[in-house]
Design a protein around this motif. Structure first.
Motif, short mmCIF file in Angstrom:
data_model
loop_
_atom_site.label_atom_id
_atom_site.label_comp_id
_atom_site.label_asym_id
_atom_site.label_seq_id
_atom_site.Cartn_x
_atom_site.Cartn_y
_atom_site.Cartn_z
N LEU A 51 12.94 11.26 26.82
CA LEU A 51 14.27 11.27 26.20
C LEU A 51 14.64 12.69 25.92
CD1 LEU A 51 14.14 8.58 23.27
CD2 LEU A 51 15.38 8.37 25.49
N GLN A 52 15.89 13.04 26.40
CA GLN A 52 16.34 14.47 26.43
C GLN A 52 15.01 15.42 26.95
OE1 GLN A 52 17.89 14.73 22.57
NE2 GLN A 52 19.75 14.94 23.39
N GLY A 53 14.15 15.07 28.09
CA GLY A 53 13.34 15.72 28.50
C GLY A 53 12.02 15.81 27.65
N GLN A 54 11.73 14.97 26.83
CA GLN A 54 10.70 15.02 25.77
C GLN A 54 9.96 13.70 25.92
OE1 GLN A 54 9.61 17.84 24.02
NE2 GLN A 54 11.54 18.78 25.13
N ILE A 248 21.84 7.59 31.47
CA ILE A 248 22.26 8.27 30.35
C ILE A 248 22.21 6.86 29.12
CG2 ILE A 248 24.22 9.40 28.83
CD1 ILE A 248 22.90 11.20 30.73
N GLN A 255 24.75 9.93 23.51
CA GLN A 255 24.56 10.08 24.97
C GLN A 255 23.33 10.74 25.17
OE1 GLN A 255 26.66 7.89 26.62
NE2 GLN A 255 27.30 7.71 24.27
N VAL A 256 22.37 9.95 25.64
CA VAL A 256 20.88 10.77 25.69
C VAL A 256 20.35 10.70 26.94
CG1 VAL A 256 18.55 10.89 24.76
CG2 VAL A 256 20.55 10.54 23.39
N PRO A 257 20.02 11.56 27.81
CA PRO A 257 19.43 11.51 29.12
C PRO A 257 17.97 10.67 28.97
CG PRO A 257 20.28 13.75 28.74
CD PRO A 257 19.98 12.92 27.31
#
Length: 279
Positions: A51-54, A248, A255-257
């Motif tokens: 989530l958001q790169g984490q 997304i 809006q979360v990648p």
């Protein structure tokens, strides 16, 4: 003709013969015999969710016995109906083992070149969290899918296709695929592939709990896949694949990648052991 000339002729013949063999081309197509059934084992592994790169630290696995059946074959229309049925599913999500109800069977319409579409009753999805975050129906379709070239191909040659695949719980997905014939030995073709496709908007269970997430602007990538295909039987024997989904997620209006990575493996089930003779 002296000995030296004979030797040169023999060497030339061997070189020409090897060259012709290397250039032998296969006209691959999917034409299995109607009524054929066989058993397989399918395993999927959820490597992680970002989530958001984490990384969220999520991991999961799911294994199912899979029965494949060629329901019918229409030689005139050049397609088959293929039924894939899961049974005896075991799953584990973050160390917690579950014994979920097997998802409903999916029935595919497959052309002789491997173009695949879903029958209407096979479009419904199921709860991914019940099966370790692994979409068993989807990876069963991907693991059996082989898209052949319309032309004969030789070892080392590549071909590419653009098709629309129906995926349960997701919908119709237009996917670009690239294939390469790696080898052909003892009637088995080894084929490597990659793929990329745009996903329609769909819903997925939230890893944070609560209501399902709306997933938008999704992309599906098969980053690496290798399959062994029995040409005479028109049957995929083994598949090893890696999948990534980028999308997304709508989390309470944010809006979360999201990035999800998976691996999957298809193998022929071992034959049942013979009964021991009565003493």
């Amino acid at each position: 003709m002296n000995l030296r000339q004979v030797t040169c002729c023999l060497l030339l013949s061997l070189c020409v013969g090897s060259h012709l063999y290397a250039q032998e081309k296969l006209a691959l197509k999917y034409a299995p015999e109607a009524g054929t059934t066989w058993d397989e084992t399918l395993t999927g592994k959820l490597c992680d969710i970002l989530l958001q790169g984490q990384p969220l630290g999520y991991s999961g696995t799911a294994t199912t016995k899979l029965k494949s059946e060629i329901v019918s074959r229409d030689a005139d229309q050049q397609f088959c109906l293929v039924k894939l049925s899961c049974d005896d599913v075991t799953a584990k999500l973050n160390g917690q083992t579950t014994k979920p109800t097997p998802p409903k069977p999916v029935t595919l319409k497959v052309t002789e070149l491997g173009c695949t579409s879903l029958t209407e009753q096979s479009k419904a999805g199921f709860n991914l969290l019940d099966t370790g975050g692994v979409p068993l129906q989807v990876i069963a379709i991907l693991a059996h899918g082989l898209r052949f070239s319309g032309d004969p191909v030789g070892v080392g040659e590549e071909w590419s296709c653009q098709d629309c695949y129906g995926l349960p719980g997701v919908g119709d997905v237009r996917i670009n695929t690239r294939w390469r014939l790696m080898s052909f030995e003892d009637g088995v073709a080894t084929i490597a592939s990659t793929a990329a496709g745009a996903l329609p908007n769909f819903k997925a269970p939230s890893p944070m709990g609560g209501a399902d997430m709306d997933m938008k602007n999704g992309k599906l990538y098969i980053t690496e896949m290798k399959q062994e295909y029995d040409v005479a039987k028109s049957r995929v024997l083994t598949t090893d694949g890696k999948v990534r989904i980028d999308a997304i997620a709508d989390l309470a209006g944010m809006q979360v990648p999201v990035v999800l990575t998976m691996q999957f493996k298809l193998e022929q089930a071992e034959p049942a052991a013979a009964a021991e003779p009565a003493k």
